[in-house]
Design a protein around this motif. Sequence first.
Motif, mmCIF file in Angstrom:
data_model
loop_
_atom_site.group_PDB
_atom_site.id
_atom_site.type_symbol
_atom_site.label_atom_id
_atom_site.label_comp_id
_atom_site.label_asym_id
_atom_site.label_seq_id
_atom_site.Cartn_x
_atom_site.Cartn_y
_atom_site.Cartn_z
ATOM 1 N N LYS A 88 47.978 37.852 33.541
ATOM 2 C CA LYS A 88 46.950 37.305 34.060
ATOM 3 C C LYS A 88 45.757 37.331 34.367
ATOM 4 O O LYS A 88 45.221 38.217 33.555
ATOM 5 C CB LYS A 88 47.097 37.826 35.820
ATOM 6 C CG LYS A 88 48.894 37.751 36.018
ATOM 7 C CD LYS A 88 49.310 35.953 36.375
ATOM 8 C CE LYS A 88 50.947 35.850 36.999
ATOM 9 N NZ LYS A 88 51.073 35.100 36.531
ATOM 10 N N ILE A 89 44.601 36.297 33.814
ATOM 11 C CA ILE A 89 44.036 36.197 33.817
ATOM 12 C C ILE A 89 42.555 37.435 34.310
ATOM 13 O O ILE A 89 42.383 37.606 33.749
ATOM 14 C CB ILE A 89 42.953 35.167 33.606
ATOM 15 C CG1 ILE A 89 42.471 34.788 32.490
ATOM 16 C CG2 ILE A 89 42.276 34.496 35.290
ATOM 17 C CD1 ILE A 89 42.611 34.437 31.064
ATOM 18 N N GLU A 121 35.561 23.006 33.251
ATOM 19 C CA GLU A 121 36.410 23.358 33.060
ATOM 20 C C GLU A 121 36.311 24.566 34.052
ATOM 21 O O GLU A 121 36.046 25.578 33.802
ATOM 22 C CB GLU A 121 36.893 23.132 31.321
ATOM 23 C CG GLU A 121 37.035 22.290 31.075
ATOM 24 C CD GLU A 121 37.819 21.425 31.585
ATOM 25 O OE1 GLU A 121 39.837 21.627 31.411
ATOM 26 O OE2 GLU A 121 37.919 20.202 31.567
ATOM 27 N N TYR A 122 37.616 24.870 34.408
ATOM 28 C CA TYR A 122 37.800 26.202 34.963
ATOM 29 C C TYR A 122 39.705 27.560 34.506
ATOM 30 O O TYR A 122 40.037 26.165 34.034
ATOM 31 C CB TYR A 122 37.665 26.862 36.182
ATOM 32 C CG TYR A 122 38.152 25.422 37.311
ATOM 33 C CD1 TYR A 122 39.169 25.784 37.879
ATOM 34 C CD2 TYR A 122 37.610 24.149 37.440
ATOM 35 C CE1 TYR A 122 40.191 24.628 38.833
ATOM 36 C CE2 TYR A 122 37.659 23.040 38.144
ATOM 37 C CZ TYR A 122 39.578 23.216 39.001
ATOM 38 O OH TYR A 122 40.249 23.205 39.567
ATOM 39 N N CYS A 123 39.676 27.796 35.445
ATOM 40 C CA CYS A 123 41.198 28.689 35.215
ATOM 41 C C CYS A 123 41.302 29.212 36.429
ATOM 42 O O CYS A 123 40.340 29.651 37.461
ATOM 43 C CB CYS A 123 41.438 29.338 34.200
ATOM 44 S SG CYS A 123 40.122 31.007 34.139
ATOM 45 N N ASP A 126 46.689 32.506 36.352
ATOM 46 C CA ASP A 126 46.985 31.838 35.187
ATOM 47 C C ASP A 126 47.128 32.442 33.825
ATOM 48 O O ASP A 126 46.754 33.605 33.738
ATOM 49 C CB ASP A 126 45.409 30.884 34.940
ATOM 50 C CG ASP A 126 45.347 29.484 35.366
ATOM 51 O OD1 ASP A 126 46.682 29.719 36.440
ATOM 52 O OD2 ASP A 126 44.775 28.794 34.809
ATOM 53 N N SER A 147 47.961 30.381 28.603
ATOM 54 C CA SER A 147 47.197 28.955 28.903
ATOM 55 C C SER A 147 45.579 29.180 29.272
ATOM 56 O O SER A 147 45.399 27.755 28.463
ATOM 57 C CB SER A 147 47.829 28.671 30.252
ATOM 58 O OG SER A 147 47.272 29.473 31.306
ATOM 59 N N VAL A 148 45.613 29.839 29.843
ATOM 60 C CA VAL A 148 43.797 30.031 29.475
ATOM 61 C C VAL A 148 43.697 29.765 28.298
ATOM 62 O O VAL A 148 41.950 28.738 27.858
ATOM 63 C CB VAL A 148 43.410 31.029 30.327
ATOM 64 C CG1 VAL A 148 41.706 31.210 29.815
ATOM 65 C CG2 VAL A 148 43.738 31.011 31.686
ATOM 66 N N LYS A 156 43.641 26.641 26.994
ATOM 67 C CA LYS A 156 42.383 25.789 27.752
ATOM 68 C C LYS A 156 41.410 25.372 26.683
ATOM 69 O O LYS A 156 40.743 24.734 26.352
ATOM 70 C CB LYS A 156 43.001 25.655 28.433
ATOM 71 C CG LYS A 156 41.301 25.180 29.461
ATOM 72 C CD LYS A 156 41.328 25.019 31.143
ATOM 73 C CE LYS A 156 42.454 24.418 31.653
ATOM 74 N NZ LYS A 156 42.104 24.827 33.343
ATOM 75 N N LEU A 209 35.049 30.446 30.482
ATOM 76 C CA LEU A 209 35.591 29.543 31.305
ATOM 77 C C LEU A 209 35.504 30.767 32.809
ATOM 78 O O LEU A 209 35.451 31.581 33.000
ATOM 79 C CB LEU A 209 36.604 29.478 31.759
ATOM 80 C CG LEU A 209 37.515 28.275 30.192
ATOM 81 C CD1 LEU A 209 38.950 28.521 30.589
ATOM 82 C CD2 LEU A 209 36.991 26.385 31.514
ATOM 83 N N VAL A 225 36.371 31.901 36.319
ATOM 84 C CA VAL A 225 37.461 31.220 37.182
ATOM 85 C C VAL A 225 37.138 32.230 38.158
ATOM 86 O O VAL A 225 37.143 31.929 39.198
ATOM 87 C CB VAL A 225 38.039 33.789 36.420
ATOM 88 C CG1 VAL A 225 39.604 33.370 36.914
ATOM 89 C CG2 VAL A 225 38.421 33.534 34.769
#
Length: 138
Positions: A2-3, A77-79, A83, A87-88, A91, A100, A102
């Motif tokens: 996970k991020i 843009e954010y995550c 996530d 995928s991040v 993006k 980005l 979070v």
Amino acid sequence: MKIKNVMSPRASVIHFDKTVVEAAMMMEAQDVGSIPVEKNDKMIGMITDRDICIRVVAQRRDPNITTVEEVMSEGIEYCFEEDEINSVATKMARNQVRRLPVVNANKRLVGMVSLGDIATKVKDPSISHQVLSGVSHH
């Protein structure tokens, strides 16, 4: 992974009506090149060191009176902290961004993730390569 496991947990925002000088001082104090811009409790954009160079210095605007909102990059843009890193990375590459914000499930800012975070904390070098390739692509 996970991020939230690789992000930098501290992140600040700057209010839209602050001056560019205040933004630059925040960047210097925090050793960052971009800060999310907040208006009415929502992120509305990012101000970057490049925004300051191109939209203030190069245009000979007074940074003491120019507001962040006048020169920021609009939209953001954010995550989400839950996530997956892959995928991040996709993006970030697609949007050609090195950083980005979070957010949590309530869309509250909880950190920032950068190319550097991914490069130094993710064991798979192909992920950081993906981001770097996307960011560097013209």
